[in-house]
Write a protein that holds these residues in place. Structure first.
Motif, PDB file in Angstrom:
ATOM      1  N   GLU A 192      37.023  37.002  40.064  1.00  0.00           N
ATOM      2  CA  GLU A 192      38.666  36.787  39.884  1.00  0.00           C
ATOM      3  C   GLU A 192      38.992  37.160  38.387  1.00  0.00           C
ATOM      4  OE1 GLU A 192      38.826  32.489  40.038  1.00  0.00           O
ATOM      5  OE2 GLU A 192      38.011  32.849  42.093  1.00  0.00           O
ATOM      6  N   THR A 193      39.470  38.671  38.701  1.00  0.00           N
ATOM      7  CA  THR A 193      39.763  39.651  37.841  1.00  0.00           C
ATOM      8  C   THR A 193      41.089  39.218  37.121  1.00  0.00           C
ATOM      9  OG1 THR A 193      40.559  41.430  38.687  1.00  0.00           O
ATOM     10  CG2 THR A 193      38.221  41.359  38.432  1.00  0.00           C
ATOM     11  N   ALA A 194      41.428  39.760  35.964  1.00  0.00           N
ATOM     12  CA  ALA A 194      42.816  39.371  35.375  1.00  0.00           C
ATOM     13  C   ALA A 194      43.690  40.113  36.507  1.00  0.00           C
ATOM     14  CB  ALA A 194      42.871  39.808  34.187  1.00  0.00           C
ATOM     15  N   GLU A 195      43.458  41.363  36.723  1.00  0.00           N
ATOM     16  CA  GLU A 195      44.367  42.080  37.794  1.00  0.00           C
ATOM     17  C   GLU A 195      44.457  41.449  39.115  1.00  0.00           C
ATOM     18  OE1 GLU A 195      42.205  44.969  34.879  1.00  0.00           O
ATOM     19  OE2 GLU A 195      41.602  43.272  36.030  1.00  0.00           O
ATOM     20  N   ALA A 196      43.586  40.703  39.613  1.00  0.00           N
ATOM     21  CA  ALA A 196      43.509  40.054  40.947  1.00  0.00           C
ATOM     22  C   ALA A 196      44.253  38.823  40.815  1.00  0.00           C
ATOM     23  CB  ALA A 196      42.225  39.689  41.527  1.00  0.00           C
ATOM     24  N   ILE A 197      44.274  37.943  39.633  1.00  0.00           N
ATOM     25  CA  ILE A 197      44.867  37.057  39.338  1.00  0.00           C
ATOM     26  C   ILE A 197      46.309  37.142  39.211  1.00  0.00           C
ATOM     27  CG2 ILE A 197      45.523  35.059  37.819  1.00  0.00           C
ATOM     28  CD1 ILE A 197      42.319  34.848  36.999  1.00  0.00           C
ATOM     29  N   ALA A 198      46.713  38.475  38.476  1.00  0.00           N
ATOM     30  CA  ALA A 198      48.175  38.675  38.583  1.00  0.00           C
ATOM     31  C   ALA A 198      48.824  39.261  39.701  1.00  0.00           C
ATOM     32  CB  ALA A 198      48.248  39.859  37.280  1.00  0.00           C
ATOM     33  N   ALA A 199      48.012  39.787  40.648  1.00  0.00           N
ATOM     34  CA  ALA A 199      48.672  40.144  42.023  1.00  0.00           C
ATOM     35  C   ALA A 199      48.775  38.891  42.646  1.00  0.00           C
ATOM     36  CB  ALA A 199      47.613  41.069  42.495  1.00  0.00           C
ATOM     37  N   ALA A 200      47.909  37.864  42.605  1.00  0.00           N
ATOM     38  CA  ALA A 200      48.138  36.775  43.536  1.00  0.00           C
ATOM     39  C   ALA A 200      49.238  35.774  43.085  1.00  0.00           C
ATOM     40  CB  ALA A 200      46.610  35.936  43.283  1.00  0.00           C
ATOM     41  N   ARG A 201      49.559  35.962  41.743  1.00  0.00           N
ATOM     42  CA  ARG A 201      50.628  35.005  41.288  1.00  0.00           C
ATOM     43  C   ARG A 201      51.936  35.867  41.607  1.00  0.00           C
ATOM     44  NH1 ARG A 201      49.003  35.354  35.908  1.00  0.00           N
ATOM     45  NH2 ARG A 201      48.226  33.326  36.306  1.00  0.00           N
ATOM     46  N   ALA A 202      51.707  37.233  41.598  1.00  0.00           N
ATOM     47  CA  ALA A 202      53.015  38.013  41.904  1.00  0.00           C
ATOM     48  C   ALA A 202      53.250  37.570  43.307  1.00  0.00           C
ATOM     49  CB  ALA A 202      52.940  39.466  41.465  1.00  0.00           C
ATOM     50  N   ALA A 203      52.320  37.714  44.212  1.00  0.00           N
ATOM     51  CA  ALA A 203      52.596  37.310  45.468  1.00  0.00           C
ATOM     52  C   ALA A 203      53.074  35.614  46.024  1.00  0.00           C
ATOM     53  CB  ALA A 203      51.199  37.767  46.387  1.00  0.00           C
ATOM     54  N   GLY A 204      53.351  34.858  44.923  1.00  0.00           N
ATOM     55  CA  GLY A 204      53.541  33.553  45.198  1.00  0.00           C
ATOM     56  C   GLY A 204      52.292  32.630  45.491  1.00  0.00           C
ATOM     57  N   LEU A 205      51.182  33.041  45.262  1.00  0.00           N
ATOM     58  CA  LEU A 205      49.881  32.195  45.747  1.00  0.00           C
ATOM     59  C   LEU A 205      49.779  31.112  44.615  1.00  0.00           C
ATOM     60  CD1 LEU A 205      47.562  34.642  47.080  1.00  0.00           C
ATOM     61  CD2 LEU A 205      49.383  33.437  47.959  1.00  0.00           C
ATOM     62  N   LEU A 206      49.418  29.957  44.888  1.00  0.00           N
ATOM     63  CA  LEU A 206      49.389  28.730  43.852  1.00  0.00           C
ATOM     64  C   LEU A 206      48.168  28.645  43.414  1.00  0.00           C
ATOM     65  CD1 LEU A 206      51.827  26.084  45.819  1.00  0.00           C
ATOM     66  CD2 LEU A 206      52.472  28.004  44.225  1.00  0.00           C
ATOM     67  N   ALA A 207      46.969  28.861  44.077  1.00  0.00           N
ATOM     68  CA  ALA A 207      45.700  28.510  43.606  1.00  0.00           C
ATOM     69  C   ALA A 207      44.715  29.248  44.296  1.00  0.00           C
ATOM     70  CB  ALA A 207      45.393  27.048  44.037  1.00  0.00           C
ATOM     71  N   VAL A 208      43.615  29.245  43.984  1.00  0.00           N
ATOM     72  CA  VAL A 208      42.593  30.269  44.458  1.00  0.00           C
ATOM     73  C   VAL A 208      41.244  29.140  44.845  1.00  0.00           C
ATOM     74  CG1 VAL A 208      41.319  30.668  42.248  1.00  0.00           C
ATOM     75  CG2 VAL A 208      40.800  32.125  44.195  1.00  0.00           C
ATOM     76  N   GLU A 209      40.643  29.465  45.999  1.00  0.00           N
ATOM     77  CA  GLU A 209      39.738  28.434  46.647  1.00  0.00           C
ATOM     78  C   GLU A 209      38.667  29.466  47.386  1.00  0.00           C
ATOM     79  OE1 GLU A 209      39.978  28.077  49.934  1.00  0.00           O
ATOM     80  OE2 GLU A 209      42.122  29.047  49.839  1.00  0.00           O
ATOM     81  N   MET A 210      37.737  28.535  48.344  1.00  0.00           N
ATOM     82  CA  MET A 210      36.913  29.371  48.979  1.00  0.00           C
ATOM     83  C   MET A 210      36.502  29.390  50.159  1.00  0.00           C
ATOM     84  SD  MET A 210      33.852  29.532  46.057  1.00  0.00           S
ATOM     85  CE  MET A 210      32.743  30.816  47.020  1.00  0.00           C
ATOM     86  N   GLU A 211      37.567  28.402  50.951  1.00  0.00           N
ATOM     87  CA  GLU A 211      37.375  28.106  52.451  1.00  0.00           C
ATOM     88  C   GLU A 211      38.534  28.135  53.278  1.00  0.00           C
ATOM     89  OE1 GLU A 211      34.545  26.101  49.537  1.00  0.00           O
ATOM     90  OE2 GLU A 211      36.594  25.553  50.099  1.00  0.00           O
ATOM     91  N   ALA A 212      39.755  27.932  52.741  1.00  0.00           N
ATOM     92  CA  ALA A 212      40.841  27.658  53.786  1.00  0.00           C
ATOM     93  C   ALA A 212      41.271  28.741  54.679  1.00  0.00           C
ATOM     94  CB  ALA A 212      42.062  27.466  53.026  1.00  0.00           C
ATOM     95  N   ALA A 213      41.184  30.086  54.349  1.00  0.00           N
ATOM     96  CA  ALA A 213      41.545  30.826  55.383  1.00  0.00           C
ATOM     97  C   ALA A 213      40.533  30.990  56.533  1.00  0.00           C
ATOM     98  CB  ALA A 213      41.467  32.619  54.548  1.00  0.00           C
ATOM     99  N   ALA A 214      39.428  31.047  56.181  1.00  0.00           N
ATOM    100  CA  ALA A 214      38.203  30.724  57.347  1.00  0.00           C
ATOM    101  C   ALA A 214      38.381  29.599  58.172  1.00  0.00           C
ATOM    102  CB  ALA A 214      36.969  30.922  56.628  1.00  0.00           C
ATOM    103  N   LEU A 215      38.787  28.404  57.603  1.00  0.00           N
ATOM    104  CA  LEU A 215      38.739  27.318  58.363  1.00  0.00           C
ATOM    105  C   LEU A 215      40.198  27.361  59.345  1.00  0.00           C
ATOM    106  CD1 LEU A 215      37.832  24.503  55.739  1.00  0.00           C
ATOM    107  CD2 LEU A 215      36.632  25.145  57.770  1.00  0.00           C
ATOM    108  N   TYR A 216      41.215  27.918  58.535  1.00  0.00           N
ATOM    109  CA  TYR A 216      42.367  27.957  59.504  1.00  0.00           C
ATOM    110  C   TYR A 216      42.335  29.221  60.520  1.00  0.00           C
ATOM    111  CZ  TYR A 216      45.169  25.062  56.558  1.00  0.00           C
ATOM    112  OH  TYR A 216      45.801  23.940  55.898  1.00  0.00           O
TER     113      TYR A 216
END
Length: 273
Positions: A192-216
């Protein structure tokens, strides 16, 4: 000059055929596990919980509230049964990461589960308030591999809007605000690099986790009822992080699971007239 040949797709996007049936199924694995281990063919509770951190399971066991589910035939995990609000729940702890979470989810539904609630620790991307707090994940960025075996390629996996709507009013019963929004599902928490975190924040993402996309993705492909919650407990390992509250957050997580299960049950009840 002729155009260069197109670059081949990476293996994760090749030859997936998500609409095709699988040669290997959870039913066949469970059948053989029951045969080998002499496990009774008995259903698990209708409502099950994934507890990736294992804190809720440990809390229930320490309080003497958890008992093994004798009919759980998974080779890779243990399921406990407990009562909350007069309802039986099944719970599997320490199912961390997309592949393991979906492996267990497949077997839960093949064993009688009808609603799965995942409550996973997550890192704060957008600061809504100081941790800890919960987010009902409405969609998750597919930055993992498992979802691509269930759905065609795309950026996000979505929660079922009807299921989200059906439990909305019940979330007020938890006793603390439940945020809603999108998260980033990763397979590599230590990338979880600073660049990836910044991109996620710019995309409006609230948090990072490890399961939800696959479960959905699994839920959409198999038409299963799955809801994922992010328990925001840290700011990427800053000093004083990972404090989850009373009993490592277990009482609040149990209240959340109870509220969701009761709202889901009400939504399924026949209406008078």
């Amino acid at each position: 000059m002729s155009a260069p040949p197109p670059r081949p797709l990476p293996p994760i996007l090749r030859d997936k055929h998500p609409e095709a049936a699988s040669a290997f199924t959870p039913q066949s694995l469970l059948r053989e596990a029951r045969r080998q281990r002499r496990i009774p063919d008995a259903p698990v509770p209708e409502v099950c919980i994934l507890d990736p951190d294992g804190d809720v399971v440990r809390h229930l066991r320490a309080a003497g509230r958890a008992r093994p589910v004798e009919g759980w035939a998974c080779y890779h995990s243990a399921m406990d049964r407990f009562e909350q609000g007069g309802r039986a729940f099944g719970i599997v702890g320490c199912a961390v990461g997309a592949p393991y979470a979906v492996l267990v989810a497949e077997q839960m539904f093949a064993s009688g589960c009808r609603l799965l609630i995942s409550i996973t620790s997550s890192g704060q991307i957008t600061a809504l308030r100081p941790p800890p707090y919960f987010i009902l994940i409405e969609r998750a960025l597919r930055d993992e591999g498992t979802s691509y075996h269930y759905l065609p390629a795309g950026d996000f996996a979505q929660a079922d809007p009807a299921l989200v709507a059906s439990v909305g009013a019940g979330l007020a019963e938890v006793g603390e605000p439940i945020e809603r929004g999108a998260t980033w599902t990763t397979d590599a928490p230590y990338r979880e690099t600073a660049e990836a975190i910044a991109a996620a924040r710019a995309a409006g993402l609230l948090a990072v986790e490890m399961e939800a996309a696959a479960l959905y993705a699994f839920a959409a492909a198999r038409r299963r009822a799955v809801l994922c919650f992010a328990h925001v407990t840290n700011r990427m390992g800053q000093a004083g992080d990972f404090e989850k509250g009373e009993a490592d957050g277990a009482p609040t997580s149990l209240a959340l699971a109870q509220a969701v299960a009761e709202a889901w049950e009400r939504s399924r009840a026949p209406r008078p007239g």
